[in-house]
Design an enzyme around this catalytic site. Sequence first.
Site, PDB file in Angstrom:
ATOM      1  N   TYR A 182     -51.145 -26.123 -22.505  1.00  0.00           N
ATOM      2  CA  TYR A 182     -52.163 -26.997 -23.099  1.00  0.00           C
ATOM      3  C   TYR A 182     -53.065 -27.630 -22.050  1.00  0.00           C
ATOM      4  O   TYR A 182     -54.248 -27.818 -22.261  1.00  0.00           O
ATOM      5  CB  TYR A 182     -51.508 -28.071 -23.974  1.00  0.00           C
ATOM      6  CG  TYR A 182     -51.074 -27.513 -25.304  1.00  0.00           C
ATOM      7  CD1 TYR A 182     -52.028 -26.981 -26.186  1.00  0.00           C
ATOM      8  CD2 TYR A 182     -49.740 -27.486 -25.685  1.00  0.00           C
ATOM      9  CE1 TYR A 182     -51.641 -26.448 -27.403  1.00  0.00           C
ATOM     10  CE2 TYR A 182     -49.344 -26.949 -26.899  1.00  0.00           C
ATOM     11  CZ  TYR A 182     -50.307 -26.428 -27.758  1.00  0.00           C
ATOM     12  OH  TYR A 182     -49.949 -25.904 -28.941  1.00  0.00           O
ATOM     13  N   GLU A 189     -19.817 -22.570 -22.114  1.00  0.00           N
ATOM     14  CA  GLU A 189     -20.936 -21.904 -22.773  1.00  0.00           C
ATOM     15  C   GLU A 189     -21.427 -22.649 -24.006  1.00  0.00           C
ATOM     16  O   GLU A 189     -22.594 -22.558 -24.364  1.00  0.00           O
ATOM     17  CB  GLU A 189     -20.504 -20.468 -23.147  1.00  0.00           C
ATOM     18  CG  GLU A 189     -21.597 -19.663 -23.833  1.00  0.00           C
ATOM     19  CD  GLU A 189     -21.102 -18.311 -24.344  1.00  0.00           C
ATOM     20  OE1 GLU A 189     -20.049 -17.838 -23.884  1.00  0.00           O
ATOM     21  OE2 GLU A 189     -21.776 -17.745 -25.212  1.00  0.00           O
ATOM     22  N   ASP A 249     -17.267 -17.388 -24.083  1.00  0.00           N
ATOM     23  CA  ASP A 249     -16.670 -16.585 -25.144  1.00  0.00           C
ATOM     24  C   ASP A 249     -16.086 -15.323 -24.513  1.00  0.00           C
ATOM     25  O   ASP A 249     -16.545 -14.870 -23.452  1.00  0.00           O
ATOM     26  CB  ASP A 249     -17.736 -16.155 -26.155  1.00  0.00           C
ATOM     27  CG  ASP A 249     -18.034 -17.261 -27.171  1.00  0.00           C
ATOM     28  OD1 ASP A 249     -17.194 -18.176 -27.307  1.00  0.00           O
ATOM     29  OD2 ASP A 249     -19.101 -17.185 -27.815  1.00  0.00           O
TER      30      ASP A 249
END
Lengths: 622, 373
Positions: free
Chosen positions: B114, B207, B259
């Site tokens: 912007y 995680e 995981d």
Amino acid sequence: MSSKETFNQISPSEFFYRNRDLAGFSNPTRSLYTAVREFVENSLDACDHSGILPNIHMTIKAVDPEKPDPKQYILTVKDNGPGIPSKHVPLAFGTVLYGSKFGLKQARGMFGLGATMAILYGQITTNKPVKVKSNADGKTRFDFEMKLDIQKNKPVIMKKQETPSTEQGLSVSIVLDGDYAKAGTKIRDYVYQTSLITPYATITFDDPKGEKFHHKAIIRSMPPAPTVIAPHPYGIDVETIRRMLVDTHYQIPNVDDKMIEKVRKELGMSKKKFTYDEIMKKTEKKWKSLTRPVRVVISLMSFLEADFEKLQRIRIEDVDLRNNKLTYWDYSTSQTLVADMDVESPYYKQLANTVQGESLTHFLNKRFQRVGPTAALEFCKFAKFKPETRIGNMTDQELVKLSDALQTYEGFRSPDPTCLAPLGDGPLEKGIERRFEPDFMAVVQRTASAYSGFPFVIEMGIAYGGKIETRGTTVYRFANRIPLLYDEGSDVVLKVVKDTDWNRYKVKNDSAPLIIVSHICSTRVPYKTVGKENVADRPEIEKELRLALQFLSRKLSGYMSKKGQAEMAKKRANLYSKYLPLVAQFCTELSGNKKEPNYKQMIKEEIAINNAGENKEVEKNG
Amino acid sequence: MAKKVTKKVTKKVDKKEKIDKSKKLINLLKNHGAQVYEDLENGEFPKFSIPNRSISNIIYDKKLRQYILGTNTSLRSARNSSQLRSFTQLLWLAFFANKLTHEKKSSTLRDVYYSSQAFAIDFEDQQESDNIIVDLEAVLSQPREDFYVFPEERSSIFGDLTIEYTIPGYEGKTQNLSSHPDGYAIGPSMTSAQLADTSAELVIAIEKGGLFTRFVEEQVDKKFKSIIINTGGQAPRSTRTLLKRLHDEMGLPVVILTDGDVYGEHIAMVIKSGSANAAHLKGLTVPDAKWMGVWATDIDKFKLPTIPMTESDIKRCYDLLKDPRYQEGLWKRELEVFIKIKRKAELEAFSKYGLTNITEKYLPKKLEESKSY
Ligand SMILES: Nc1ncnc2c1ncn2[C@@H]1O[C@H](COP(=O)(O)OP(=O)(O)O)[C@@H](O)[C@H]1O
Ligand SMILES: [Mg+2]
């Protein structure tokens, strides 16, 4: 066309209705358009052939403007051409099949039918006479009002009047049923496109709504007029050969006083009385210098042992070569007499030649283009005719065989194109340039080629950009300087254009301001319909069209890549003008400098380079 | 080789170092600006030499244990009309980065996009401005965080760590990161802060946010003397920078818990040795970091409930098998087991054996094990 006998048996309207579709008079819309064409084309033809820069003024006026279409219109076409001598006017416009354009040369009108058909249509739909004003000598104008009597294939003159006038030219005016609301666009297109392909003509059109369309001549010089030439063997049929034989074939001359006078003169024995022997003696001395008819007459005298006095008293009835008998009528005794002919006499050969006509080789050589003495001999070998075959002796079967062989023999050189009148590079280019003001244009005239014995020439122009307002490919089709507006669907030119892969030439097919002008010139344009609006796809013509278009497309492609480069340069200049100031600003702040670097010169240089590459260009086929 | 930290470490980082760093950057930017200025002044078109970031120029440096860029560079010249725009964008960004660094104002990728509009620099979309930011990183060999451009994604941190802010308005203020149980967002002020003091002996990067909360609840920070960091999936670069600083500046070992699937394994790998995307930058990797689990072999060992792998999971395994970093040891072994069992397990899977199973049973066991590899 049917023969004159047929006209005599049907009524005028019947004749008209039998032929109106062929001639383009099927309904009021089409008829108005066709009538316009016939008169305008007659005027242009007449001017072309007399070397006059055409100035044509056409007016269409409603008889009663308040009425809805279809309604009666007065169509007037006036030109500055050669006019028609007053004694020929009734024939030219009052008879079917009267035309001066039967020779083999390129012309717009073709069958001596056009004007008459339009006049007839007017007469049948409105029962009004045609008004013709003709001034052929720049001294006197003859005004006619006539109707057609088709039963007699004769005009009926209702009014005739003479006025002194210096304005040479012809004006024809008819009243006819028409539909200008529907035909208007086509007629205006026709006038516009005619002016495009006839850039040496000034054409003005006052339309029924009071609008004036004025197309001023762009060039002041006329392309060379076509010449009349002998037919090419490929373009001939049995009927034509038969007609050619009849007028080639020597007749036994009519031995009247005039003829005898001619013989005396050639022998140098005008005044006195001479004996038969004196005459023959002089003949032997003078033979070489005598003309053919004189030789024939003297040969006859030799068998009749006649002096000039005796010759005056007889009429030759038959020369029977089979029985070597000469039959003649003797006025003094009022009886038929027979003389024997000595086969050994040198005069026998002269007579035989005359009666049998000339040899086939001689005939071919003399009456056709592209048939020299050697070619004629070669052809006879091919067609299995004895070269010395007498044309006067040929049977019907032999004529058919001859005609077939003429068309299948491949040894003849292609037809002589001098009878063609393409517009030429210059005028075509000028026409396109002035009417469209394009950014790019190129024209090409192919060398002449032939199909079925008819010579033709393709000329084509291509124009791109500038003031061209249409988008996509617009094709203007012309044949023998006539615009073709109807039936575009099946035309060979459009087929060729459609087959072109424009992407290959860097052209965006559907949005490009692209114009193609195609002109086919031929002694016989192979129209698909009698309405003369689209051209059939003969392979020879298609090939020439393709080559012409390829040539032009490559030129266009060259221009497009140059244009592409110029556009790039322009874009680059724009980019520089936009971004370099920013670059200057940021680097100034970043480097902590107070003053911006001097970069403006760099932008200026870029723009200068860009302008140098931006010149408008006109391509010409060198 | 693990460095055992037994005593409370108090390490005051020299402030001067940080100041030198931004000074160095400002100088670098200024030099680039001066070069462009000089070119224009001489009527020449300025250009940037940008290290080439295409696949063919990304190589794995075994010594550094991370991806780096090869020696190929491409020129971006103001003369070339197809490059002029992006040249200007790059120069503008340098100008803008200079401003941010001077004023110590942080901004985000989106901010940059912007901000450009105020200078008539038209980026077509944020993608384009993001790319230019990476270009400038490559030109300067400095991560964008150094010139105060930060990612929007936030991961979080919790534990006994005291930081001292350097951002304007907070300079000198300190904050201990164990006062708020939701943790602290790792944003620009955190990334630029001095790491003042800690009692922790370990950093656990985890995680998932859910497990992070569980670890805080279970006081893993106290029980294991650790700082807990939620990476929120693939660790953002600011988080990786922070991990590196905790390791390098505070001497803390880093372990990673993910995981039990191929993506988890790779999250750990990126923290350890970086990503190809950031091959142009050094200083984002923690080569000594350890992947603690969940391993493929753990699935069987701890009898974890599993989910079958998808086609794309399996494809990802095979892709990674070709990566030079997966050619040996733990990394190769676990990847091959994943391929063999074609099943995966999430961290939440431990909940089958009770909510505290993971912190009470699994974690101590794995931490103990991690000392030996
Ligand atoms: N405007 C004109 N000026 C001079 N002669 C004309 C004009 N219009 C027609 N003619 C003559 O009248 C003849 C008949 O015209 P037309 O019936 O249209 O047949 P075509 O045009 O097919 O020969 C033409 O061949 C031409 O000799
Ligand atoms: Mg005519």
